[in-house]
Design a protein around this motif. Sequence first.
Motif, mmCIF file in Angstrom:
data_model
loop_
_atom_site.group_PDB
_atom_site.id
_atom_site.type_symbol
_atom_site.label_atom_id
_atom_site.label_comp_id
_atom_site.label_asym_id
_atom_site.label_seq_id
_atom_site.Cartn_x
_atom_site.Cartn_y
_atom_site.Cartn_z
ATOM 1 N N THR A 110 0.706 -1.176 -0.007
ATOM 2 C CA THR A 110 -0.045 0.010 0.025
ATOM 3 C C THR A 110 0.826 1.283 -0.134
ATOM 4 O O THR A 110 0.713 2.369 -0.611
ATOM 5 N N GLY A 111 2.072 1.168 0.540
ATOM 6 C CA GLY A 111 2.925 2.466 0.846
ATOM 7 C C GLY A 111 3.571 2.764 -0.933
ATOM 8 O O GLY A 111 3.260 3.931 -1.265
ATOM 9 N N GLN A 145 -8.773 -2.281 9.288
ATOM 10 C CA GLN A 145 -8.204 -2.938 7.986
ATOM 11 C C GLN A 145 -8.145 -4.457 7.926
ATOM 12 O O GLN A 145 -8.440 -4.990 6.862
ATOM 13 N N ARG A 205 6.586 7.280 13.011
ATOM 14 C CA ARG A 205 6.221 6.065 12.228
ATOM 15 C C ARG A 205 6.322 4.770 12.937
ATOM 16 O O ARG A 205 5.385 3.882 13.276
ATOM 17 N N GLU A 257 1.743 9.636 9.641
ATOM 18 C CA GLU A 257 0.409 9.309 10.227
ATOM 19 C C GLU A 257 0.053 8.256 9.164
ATOM 20 O O GLU A 257 0.410 8.184 7.887
ATOM 21 N N VAL A 301 -2.845 7.018 6.559
ATOM 22 C CA VAL A 301 -4.017 7.313 5.518
ATOM 23 C C VAL A 301 -5.242 6.606 6.459
ATOM 24 O O VAL A 301 -5.114 5.252 6.707
ATOM 25 N N GLY A 356 2.791 -4.245 4.233
ATOM 26 C CA GLY A 356 2.336 -2.850 4.914
ATOM 27 C C GLY A 356 1.019 -2.594 4.849
ATOM 28 O O GLY A 356 0.435 -1.539 5.119
ATOM 29 N N LEU A 395 0.553 4.034 -2.649
ATOM 30 C CA LEU A 395 0.248 5.518 -2.379
ATOM 31 C C LEU A 395 1.393 6.420 -2.922
ATOM 32 O O LEU A 395 1.047 7.465 -3.428
ATOM 33 N N ARG A 396 2.469 5.856 -2.722
ATOM 34 C CA ARG A 396 3.701 6.934 -3.306
ATOM 35 C C ARG A 396 3.534 7.162 -4.839
ATOM 36 O O ARG A 396 3.623 8.379 -5.085
ATOM 37 N N ILE A 449 -7.692 3.030 2.225
ATOM 38 C CA ILE A 449 -6.711 2.159 1.895
ATOM 39 C C ILE A 449 -7.582 0.835 1.608
ATOM 40 O O ILE A 449 -7.259 0.196 0.583
ATOM 41 N N MET A 477 0.994 10.959 4.922
ATOM 42 C CA MET A 477 2.408 10.290 4.714
ATOM 43 C C MET A 477 3.548 11.014 5.077
ATOM 44 O O MET A 477 4.367 10.650 5.987
ATOM 45 N N ASP A 537 9.329 10.838 4.411
ATOM 46 C CA ASP A 537 8.845 10.160 5.776
ATOM 47 C C ASP A 537 10.120 9.495 6.339
ATOM 48 O O ASP A 537 9.985 9.005 7.296
ATOM 49 N N ARG A 579 -2.810 -2.442 8.639
ATOM 50 C CA ARG A 579 -2.222 -1.444 9.473
ATOM 51 C C ARG A 579 -2.770 -1.404 10.908
ATOM 52 O O ARG A 579 -2.358 -0.801 11.851
ATOM 53 N N ARG A 624 13.794 9.666 1.266
ATOM 54 C CA ARG A 624 12.321 9.692 1.225
ATOM 55 C C ARG A 624 11.835 10.719 2.289
ATOM 56 O O ARG A 624 12.218 10.568 3.171
HETATM 57 P P1 AMP Z 1 5.402 2.038 3.897
HETATM 58 O O1 AMP Z 1 6.047 2.402 2.756
HETATM 59 O O2 AMP Z 1 4.484 0.896 3.942
HETATM 60 O O3 AMP Z 1 6.254 2.552 5.065
HETATM 61 O O4 AMP Z 1 4.205 3.205 3.951
HETATM 62 C C1 AMP Z 1 4.412 4.649 3.890
HETATM 63 C C2 AMP Z 1 3.331 5.371 4.315
HETATM 64 O O5 AMP Z 1 2.219 5.317 3.572
HETATM 65 C C3 AMP Z 1 2.802 5.073 5.891
HETATM 66 O O6 AMP Z 1 3.713 5.929 6.852
HETATM 67 C C4 AMP Z 1 1.462 5.866 5.938
HETATM 68 O O7 AMP Z 1 1.462 7.146 5.907
HETATM 69 C C5 AMP Z 1 1.266 5.225 4.554
HETATM 70 N N1 AMP Z 1 0.525 4.091 4.148
HETATM 71 C C6 AMP Z 1 1.030 2.806 3.725
HETATM 72 N N2 AMP Z 1 0.054 1.690 3.991
HETATM 73 C C7 AMP Z 1 -0.935 2.049 4.544
HETATM 74 C C8 AMP Z 1 -1.833 1.618 5.467
HETATM 75 N N3 AMP Z 1 -2.163 0.107 5.189
HETATM 76 N N4 AMP Z 1 -2.752 2.230 6.018
HETATM 77 C C9 AMP Z 1 -2.427 3.372 6.293
HETATM 78 N N5 AMP Z 1 -1.569 4.276 5.654
HETATM 79 C C10 AMP Z 1 -0.655 3.652 5.309
#
Ligand code: AMP
Length: 215
Positions: free
Chosen positions: A31-32, A92, A171, A57, A59, A85, A35-36, A64, A53, A162, A88, A160
């Motif tokens: 999902t990360g 979910q 995180r 925090e 999403v 990911g 979203l990116r 999601i 992100m 974040d 979370r 990145r």
């Molecule tokens: P990650 O690459 O998995 O560390 O995700 C990066 C960021 O995307 C997280 O810090 C959240 O802001 C958002 N994100 C990714 N996956 C989720 C999820 N399953 N639920 C909520 N936010 C998510």
Amino acid sequence: MNLILLGAPGAGKGTQGALLAERRGLRRISTGDLLRDAVRKGTPLGQQAKGYMDAGELVPDSIILGLVREVITGDAEARGFIFDGFPRTLPQAEGLDRLLEELGNPLDAVVVIDVPDDQLVKRLSGRRTCPNCGAVYNIYFEPPETPGVCDACGGALVERADDAAETVRRRLEVYRERTEPLIAYYERSETPVRYVDGDRPVEEVQREIVRVLES
Ligand code: AMP
């Protein structure tokens, strides 16, 4: 086979998930990454997600779950999914249960990748990526030959947003508060939960994942 990789940010879920997906012919859903990608393209989803992100925090669950539903139902050919990911949060996890039940395609295992906090911080705050070719480095563990320059293509490495120190701390807090309780949720379910020590070289961790999945 449907599999969840659970672990803190920086535990190696992405690396291990990608290897396993390739070797087993499974589809990895991060999902990360999704979203990116949406943020990069400036889609409505990306615009909604970006602020959360950047602050480290989560999403909102409804966004999601909608995203995951779209990907899963749009890929009927897949032999199985590796969720990286996701989930979370408890809503979910419950949403995923419902979705997989609808599809008649149950969850086979949850693999928890464990890495000590001090290592997680170094892995995340030291991470640098090449926007040009996608290569990933770590200034502590796998530095490029010339600082800030990609060995593979000469591109300028970036951090990145974040992965900045303050956001990394947030995180990890969010992981402890919202995501770690999912281990207990799955321990109470019928899905087997397996534990892997992620504080080892990539190939060793991969072998261990394959071993626990076969056991
Ligand atoms: P990650 O690459 O998995 O560390 O995700 C990066 C960021 O995307 C997280 O810090 C959240 O802001 C958002 N994100 C990714 N996956 C989720 C999820 N399953 N639920 C909520 N936010 C998510």
